[in-house]
Design a protein around this motif. Structure first.
Motif, mmCIF file in Angstrom:
data_model
loop_
_atom_site.group_PDB
_atom_site.id
_atom_site.type_symbol
_atom_site.label_atom_id
_atom_site.label_comp_id
_atom_site.label_asym_id
_atom_site.label_seq_id
_atom_site.Cartn_x
_atom_site.Cartn_y
_atom_site.Cartn_z
ATOM 1 N N LYS A 110 -2.317 -21.723 -36.103
ATOM 2 C CA LYS A 110 -1.392 -21.157 -35.818
ATOM 3 C C LYS A 110 -0.681 -20.582 -36.009
ATOM 4 O O LYS A 110 -0.300 -18.862 -35.644
ATOM 5 N N ASP A 111 -0.337 -20.502 -36.851
ATOM 6 C CA ASP A 111 1.752 -19.553 -37.996
ATOM 7 C C ASP A 111 0.726 -18.348 -38.342
ATOM 8 O O ASP A 111 1.437 -17.490 -39.443
ATOM 9 N N TRP A 112 -0.422 -18.638 -38.702
ATOM 10 C CA TRP A 112 -1.237 -16.815 -39.777
ATOM 11 C C TRP A 112 -0.952 -16.175 -38.467
ATOM 12 O O TRP A 112 -1.629 -14.996 -38.769
ATOM 13 N N LEU A 113 -1.341 -15.628 -37.176
ATOM 14 C CA LEU A 113 -1.247 -15.228 -36.392
ATOM 15 C C LEU A 113 -1.133 -14.031 -35.789
ATOM 16 O O LEU A 113 0.725 -14.101 -36.039
ATOM 17 N N ASN A 114 -1.245 -12.633 -35.788
ATOM 18 C CA ASN A 114 -0.076 -11.775 -35.200
ATOM 19 C C ASN A 114 0.780 -11.828 -34.066
ATOM 20 O O ASN A 114 0.318 -12.361 -33.014
ATOM 21 N N PRO A 115 1.898 -11.735 -34.274
ATOM 22 C CA PRO A 115 2.518 -12.336 -33.351
ATOM 23 C C PRO A 115 2.932 -11.461 -32.129
ATOM 24 O O PRO A 115 3.322 -11.741 -31.208
ATOM 25 N N LYS A 116 1.959 -9.919 -32.493
ATOM 26 C CA LYS A 116 1.566 -9.051 -31.396
ATOM 27 C C LYS A 116 1.639 -9.539 -30.225
ATOM 28 O O LYS A 116 0.846 -8.537 -29.124
ATOM 29 N N GLY A 117 -0.210 -10.598 -30.483
ATOM 30 C CA GLY A 117 -1.149 -11.001 -29.762
ATOM 31 C C GLY A 117 -2.166 -10.923 -30.344
ATOM 32 O O GLY A 117 -2.576 -9.849 -30.965
ATOM 33 N N VAL A 118 -3.169 -11.820 -30.036
ATOM 34 C CA VAL A 118 -4.591 -12.316 -30.655
ATOM 35 C C VAL A 118 -6.104 -12.522 -29.685
ATOM 36 O O VAL A 118 -4.964 -13.252 -28.679
ATOM 37 N N THR A 119 -6.611 -12.239 -29.569
ATOM 38 C CA THR A 119 -7.490 -12.197 -28.731
ATOM 39 C C THR A 119 -8.448 -13.550 -30.451
ATOM 40 O O THR A 119 -9.191 -12.694 -30.740
ATOM 41 N N ILE A 120 -8.590 -14.516 -29.789
ATOM 42 C CA ILE A 120 -9.488 -14.845 -30.752
ATOM 43 C C ILE A 120 -11.025 -15.451 -30.246
ATOM 44 O O ILE A 120 -11.227 -15.931 -28.835
ATOM 45 N N ILE A 121 -12.163 -14.891 -30.257
ATOM 46 C CA ILE A 121 -13.433 -15.142 -29.852
ATOM 47 C C ILE A 121 -14.880 -16.409 -31.027
ATOM 48 O O ILE A 121 -14.417 -15.573 -32.105
ATOM 49 N N ALA A 122 -14.273 -17.394 -30.216
ATOM 50 C CA ALA A 122 -14.834 -18.264 -31.007
ATOM 51 C C ALA A 122 -16.506 -17.944 -30.924
ATOM 52 O O ALA A 122 -16.728 -18.739 -29.011
ATOM 53 N N SER A 123 -17.082 -18.669 -31.722
ATOM 54 C CA SER A 123 -18.603 -19.217 -31.531
ATOM 55 C C SER A 123 -19.838 -19.782 -32.076
ATOM 56 O O SER A 123 -20.839 -20.206 -31.880
ATOM 57 N N GLY A 124 -18.444 -20.540 -33.154
ATOM 58 C CA GLY A 124 -19.483 -21.278 -33.708
ATOM 59 C C GLY A 124 -19.422 -22.995 -33.530
ATOM 60 O O GLY A 124 -19.836 -23.725 -33.997
ATOM 61 N N SER A 125 -18.626 -23.136 -32.517
ATOM 62 C CA SER A 125 -18.693 -24.851 -31.639
ATOM 63 C C SER A 125 -19.589 -25.082 -30.744
ATOM 64 O O SER A 125 -19.443 -24.529 -29.531
ATOM 65 N N ASP A 126 -20.680 -25.583 -30.710
ATOM 66 C CA ASP A 126 -21.970 -25.370 -29.583
ATOM 67 C C ASP A 126 -22.543 -27.230 -30.134
ATOM 68 O O ASP A 126 -23.825 -26.957 -29.641
ATOM 69 N N GLN A 127 -22.228 -27.758 -31.306
ATOM 70 C CA GLN A 127 -22.326 -29.089 -30.810
ATOM 71 C C GLN A 127 -21.367 -30.421 -30.781
ATOM 72 O O GLN A 127 -19.461 -29.541 -31.816
#
Length: 208
Positions: free
Chosen positions: A101-118
């Motif tokens: 969490k503390d790595w993320l851009n403080p101006k806002g970020v959109t994370i699009i996650a597709s690796g979890s499918d199980q």
């Protein structure tokens, strides 16, 4: 076709869950799915790419720059990538979380996650999910095999905390980005998407 479908879903998520001024797009994991995400993202709008993977990042960046004309920077860590990126695509094997969490851009970020499918996979930490405007492709599915599953198990979210399914954002029934927030879009793949890309493929073949 599954990889193409995943890339298309990622582009829809980028279009409806980010702002036009979010122009730096990071890719954690640089395999076949990442290439389709990068290609599809280029259809949404021009961007500057950042790539990180334990192997294959240089090859990915060079190939995408040559094919798409998108400038790419290869970085040495996921932390560095997160600090530079407005939008982050994660497409790893899902064996461990890939950011904090503390790595993320403080101006806002959109994370699009597709690796979890199980049920055994998880890319996004529970505290990031809990702090986000969480958008699923299909909540009844992400609660079982997607990123949402880990937040439910950790007790930091319930299904009532789901902001929307992606289709509701596309339809305008629910909001996309509003200000400097963290958005997580959890893509596990849906039958409707498979049917749609199958129909496109059939239509193309029928014209040959």
């Amino acid at each position: 076709m599954t990889d193409l479908r995943t890339g298309a879903a990622g582009a829809v998520a980028m279009k409806y869950c980010s702002n036009p001024d979010q122009e730096v797009v990071g890719f954690i994991g640089c395999g076949a799915i990442a290439k389709n995400m990068a290609r599809a993202a280029a259809e949404v709008r021009p961007y500057k790419g950042v790539a990180f993977a334990f192997e294959g990042a240089e090859e990915f960046a060079n190939e995408m720059t040559e094919e798409l004309g998108v400038p790419f920077e290869v970085v040495s860590s996921a932390k560095e990538l997160c600090g530079k990126s407005d939008i982050i695509y994660t497409q790893t094997t899902g064996g461990a979380t890939v950011l904090e969490k503390d790595w993320l851009n403080p101006k806002g970020v959109t994370i699009i996650a597709s690796g979890s499918d199980q049920p055994s996979k998880n890319e996004i930490p529970a505290d990031v999910l809990a702090a986000s405007k969480y958008i699923s492709d299909l909540t009844k599915q992400t609660s079982k095999v997607g990123e949402l599953r880990s937040a439910l198990l950790a007790g930091v979210m319930t299904e009532d905390d789901v902001h929307a399914e992606l289709g509701e954002v596309v339809n305008g029934d629910k909001s996309g980005r509003e200000g400097n927030e963290i958005i997580v879009v959890d893509l596990t793949g849906t039958g409707a998407q498979d049917a749609a890309i199958g129909q496109v493929a059939w239509d193309k073949l029928s014209q040959l």
